[in-house]
Scaffold this motif. Structure first.
Motif, PDB file in Angstrom:
ATOM      1  N   PRO A 118      54.850  -3.318   2.046  1.00  0.00           N
ATOM      2  CA  PRO A 118      55.455  -1.840   1.666  1.00  0.00           C
ATOM      3  C   PRO A 118      56.809  -1.510   2.118  1.00  0.00           C
ATOM      4  CG  PRO A 118      53.296  -1.367   2.782  1.00  0.00           C
ATOM      5  CD  PRO A 118      53.434  -2.832   2.479  1.00  0.00           C
ATOM      6  N   VAL A 119      56.649  -1.708   3.483  1.00  0.00           N
ATOM      7  CA  VAL A 119      57.958  -1.092   4.374  1.00  0.00           C
ATOM      8  C   VAL A 119      59.217  -1.918   3.908  1.00  0.00           C
ATOM      9  CG1 VAL A 119      59.029  -0.605   6.488  1.00  0.00           C
ATOM     10  CG2 VAL A 119      56.601  -0.012   6.158  1.00  0.00           C
ATOM     11  N   SER A 120      58.930  -3.185   3.964  1.00  0.00           N
ATOM     12  CA  SER A 120      60.255  -4.101   3.473  1.00  0.00           C
ATOM     13  C   SER A 120      60.612  -3.702   2.010  1.00  0.00           C
ATOM     14  CB  SER A 120      59.892  -5.530   3.640  1.00  0.00           C
ATOM     15  OG  SER A 120      58.937  -5.898   2.547  1.00  0.00           O
ATOM     16  N   LEU A 121      59.916  -3.425   1.182  1.00  0.00           N
ATOM     17  CA  LEU A 121      60.104  -2.677  -0.148  1.00  0.00           C
ATOM     18  C   LEU A 121      61.055  -1.658  -0.113  1.00  0.00           C
ATOM     19  CD1 LEU A 121      57.178  -4.242  -2.221  1.00  0.00           C
ATOM     20  CD2 LEU A 121      59.607  -5.084  -2.634  1.00  0.00           C
ATOM     21  N   LEU A 122      60.943  -0.872   0.880  1.00  0.00           N
ATOM     22  CA  LEU A 122      61.269   0.487   0.858  1.00  0.00           C
ATOM     23  C   LEU A 122      62.704   0.597   1.549  1.00  0.00           C
ATOM     24  CD1 LEU A 122      58.063   2.318   1.563  1.00  0.00           C
ATOM     25  CD2 LEU A 122      59.406   2.614  -0.482  1.00  0.00           C
ATOM     26  N   VAL A 123      63.134  -0.368   2.416  1.00  0.00           N
ATOM     27  CA  VAL A 123      64.406  -0.076   3.260  1.00  0.00           C
ATOM     28  C   VAL A 123      65.274  -1.028   2.827  1.00  0.00           C
ATOM     29  CG1 VAL A 123      62.794   0.436   5.167  1.00  0.00           C
ATOM     30  CG2 VAL A 123      63.243  -2.084   5.066  1.00  0.00           C
ATOM     31  N   LYS A 124      66.528  -0.633   3.085  1.00  0.00           N
ATOM     32  CA  LYS A 124      67.842  -1.171   2.791  1.00  0.00           C
ATOM     33  C   LYS A 124      68.179  -2.257   3.799  1.00  0.00           C
ATOM     34  CE  LYS A 124      70.372   2.593   5.028  1.00  0.00           C
ATOM     35  NZ  LYS A 124      71.438   3.525   4.800  1.00  0.00           N
ATOM     36  N   GLU A 125      67.538  -2.323   5.020  1.00  0.00           N
ATOM     37  CA  GLU A 125      68.057  -3.436   5.950  1.00  0.00           C
ATOM     38  C   GLU A 125      67.538  -4.811   5.490  1.00  0.00           C
ATOM     39  OE1 GLU A 125      67.951   0.281   8.399  1.00  0.00           O
ATOM     40  OE2 GLU A 125      66.912  -0.485   6.651  1.00  0.00           O
ATOM     41  N   LEU A 126      66.369  -4.757   4.691  1.00  0.00           N
ATOM     42  CA  LEU A 126      65.592  -6.202   4.257  1.00  0.00           C
ATOM     43  C   LEU A 126      65.735  -6.246   3.006  1.00  0.00           C
ATOM     44  CD1 LEU A 126      62.197  -5.445   6.661  1.00  0.00           C
ATOM     45  CD2 LEU A 126      64.463  -6.760   7.053  1.00  0.00           C
ATOM     46  N   ARG A 127      66.663  -5.658   2.186  1.00  0.00           N
ATOM     47  CA  ARG A 127      66.683  -5.680   0.907  1.00  0.00           C
ATOM     48  C   ARG A 127      67.258  -7.433   0.524  1.00  0.00           C
ATOM     49  NH1 ARG A 127      71.332  -2.042  -1.852  1.00  0.00           N
ATOM     50  NH2 ARG A 127      69.815  -0.249  -0.667  1.00  0.00           N
ATOM     51  N   LYS A 128      68.179  -7.740   1.405  1.00  0.00           N
ATOM     52  CA  LYS A 128      68.583  -9.070   1.166  1.00  0.00           C
ATOM     53  C   LYS A 128      67.514 -10.150   1.310  1.00  0.00           C
ATOM     54  CE  LYS A 128      70.401  -9.558   6.044  1.00  0.00           C
ATOM     55  NZ  LYS A 128      69.897  -8.052   6.266  1.00  0.00           N
ATOM     56  N   GLU A 129      66.397  -9.691   1.941  1.00  0.00           N
ATOM     57  CA  GLU A 129      65.363 -10.643   2.325  1.00  0.00           C
ATOM     58  C   GLU A 129      64.438 -10.927   0.896  1.00  0.00           C
ATOM     59  OE1 GLU A 129      65.101 -12.201   4.988  1.00  0.00           O
ATOM     60  OE2 GLU A 129      66.492 -11.074   6.240  1.00  0.00           O
ATOM     61  N   TRP A 130      64.591  -9.961  -0.252  1.00  0.00           N
ATOM     62  CA  TRP A 130      64.082 -10.034  -1.142  1.00  0.00           C
ATOM     63  C   TRP A 130      64.676 -10.725  -2.401  1.00  0.00           C
ATOM     64  CZ3 TRP A 130      58.714  -8.970  -2.239  1.00  0.00           C
ATOM     65  CH2 TRP A 130      58.240  -8.534  -0.932  1.00  0.00           C
ATOM     66  N   PRO A 131      64.101 -11.312  -3.232  1.00  0.00           N
ATOM     67  CA  PRO A 131      64.752 -11.793  -4.732  1.00  0.00           C
ATOM     68  C   PRO A 131      64.761 -10.621  -5.373  1.00  0.00           C
ATOM     69  CG  PRO A 131      62.564 -12.506  -4.573  1.00  0.00           C
ATOM     70  CD  PRO A 131      62.582 -12.055  -3.145  1.00  0.00           C
ATOM     71  N   THR A 132      65.319 -10.765  -6.643  1.00  0.00           N
ATOM     72  CA  THR A 132      65.462  -9.744  -7.636  1.00  0.00           C
ATOM     73  C   THR A 132      64.081  -9.589  -8.265  1.00  0.00           C
ATOM     74  OG1 THR A 132      67.886  -9.886  -7.686  1.00  0.00           O
ATOM     75  CG2 THR A 132      66.633  -8.671  -9.735  1.00  0.00           C
ATOM     76  N   ILE A 133      63.441  -8.498  -8.246  1.00  0.00           N
ATOM     77  CA  ILE A 133      62.105  -8.537  -8.898  1.00  0.00           C
ATOM     78  C   ILE A 133      62.443  -7.332 -10.276  1.00  0.00           C
ATOM     79  CG2 ILE A 133      59.658  -8.089  -8.762  1.00  0.00           C
ATOM     80  CD1 ILE A 133      60.100  -8.963  -6.014  1.00  0.00           C
TER      81      ILE A 133
END
Length: 339
Positions: free
Chosen positions: A172-187
């Motif tokens: 959940p935290v990685s989905l909420l913070v801007k620092e890790l946004r690039k680690e996620w694909p577009t969902i």
């Protein structure tokens, strides 16, 4: 939003002096309970039974008994309808459609509760529900107006590519913070959550189980945390004080506490999906929550990962009772007696 106000600088006061300076001015004192009977983000079934286990154990009435001035409203449970995801399938995200739909519905309920000038208390449910609760809170404020104490044995900072299990209660935290946004694909079905918070506004207490990737992110971003070694070395009072100094030094931000019951040692809360030995005592957990309340900035709470389907009858009773004490402390309960 329900909170006590203070503008005291944490670093200029001793802990006792700081606490004596509180409660001079109050806003509305409404509390809104929302159940989130959800277990699709976890690896084990059963956290969907958590909200009713807490209610059946008398939680609502016990909150009302704290003070004649407390106005408690139970908003029932979150219900959601599935929306099928469009585009390519995202690997290693178990039950993504359920997690997205439940959290979207929860965010809307949290927004409703805050619009009613009540402090939202979300009864989980697994820890993936923090995506919805924090998103709902943030809609009423700027990204830097909210800070989070994440009380947990785990840091919950994995992504779809780093998770060893695909269970979204570890993300959940990685989905909420801007620092890790690039680690996620577009969902597309999660775009509503908008990762706009900063890791600098989070602080963890109780850590004792982190994955390799999470440890790398902790080092890379200089994450604020206090693990069990820190608590043993410094004591819980100093840890809580320093944690709040790190994320809310001037006391102007609203404070959200996301409390995973596995932050407590299994001796006190064994009915949970991922228990880890060597955790907080129940007294330390209650004290932490009392201190959060006493800051005057506490505006919301998640209490998650109570699983009544795990353990024997005594385990379940102990875990539910521990969760109730944590919640009651967030509502101002005093262990020396309530007026």
């Amino acid at each position: 939003m329900w909170a006590l106000k203070t503008s005291q600088n944490f670093s200029k006061l001793s802990s006792s002096a700081f606490l004596r300076s509180l409660h001079s001015e109050t806003t509305a004192k409404g509390i809104g309970i929302i159940g989130v009977p959800f277990d699709k983000g976890a690896g084990k079934v059963g956290t969907n039974e958590g909200p009713n286990a807490l209610r059946d154990a008398g939680l609502i009435d016990e909150i009302r008994d704290i003070s004649v001035n407390i106005d408690v409203k139970d908003y029932g449970d979150v219900h959601y309808e599935l929306t099928k995801s469009s585009g390519r399938r995202i690997n290693n995200l178990r039950n993504l459609e359920h997690v997205a739909a439940c959290n979207k519905a929860l965010a809307e309920k949290i927004e409703e509760i805050t619009n009613d000038n009540r402090m939202p208390i979300a009864l989980g449910g697994d820890h993936s529900i923090a995506v919805g609760s924090i998103t709902g809170l943030r809609r009423k404020m700027k990204s830097d107006d909210l800070c989070v104490l994440w009380v947990d044995a785990h840091i919950d900072l994995n992504t779809s590519s780093s998770s060893l299990t695909g269970n979204m209660h570890g993300m959940p935290v990685s989905l909420l913070v801007k620092e890790l946004r690039k680690e996620w694909p577009t969902i597309p079905i999660l775009e509503w959550c908008q990762a706009q918070m900063s890791l600098k506004n989070f602080c963890w207490i109780g850590l004792r189980s982190t994955d390799y990737y999470e440890k790398l992110m902790m080092e890379k971003y200089g994450i604020n945390y206090f693990d069990m070694r820190d608590i043993e070395r410094m004591g819980i009072e100093k840890v809580v004080q320093r944690a709040l100094e790190k994320i809310n030094l001037d006391g102007k931000k609203k404070l959200h506490v996301s409390f995973d019951i596995d932050a407590l040692d299994p001796l006190y809360a064994n009915s949970t999906g991922t228990p880890v030995m060597g955790g907080l005592t129940l007294r330390e957990g209650v004290f932490l929550m009392e201190q959060a309340y006493n800051t005057g900035t506490l505006s919301s709470l998640d209490l998650v990962e109570v699983n009544p389907l795990l353990g024997n009858e005594r385990d379940v009773e102990n875990t539910v009772n521990a969760a109730k004490l944590i919640i009651q402390a967030a509502c101002g309960s005093n262990r020396t007696g309530n007026l």
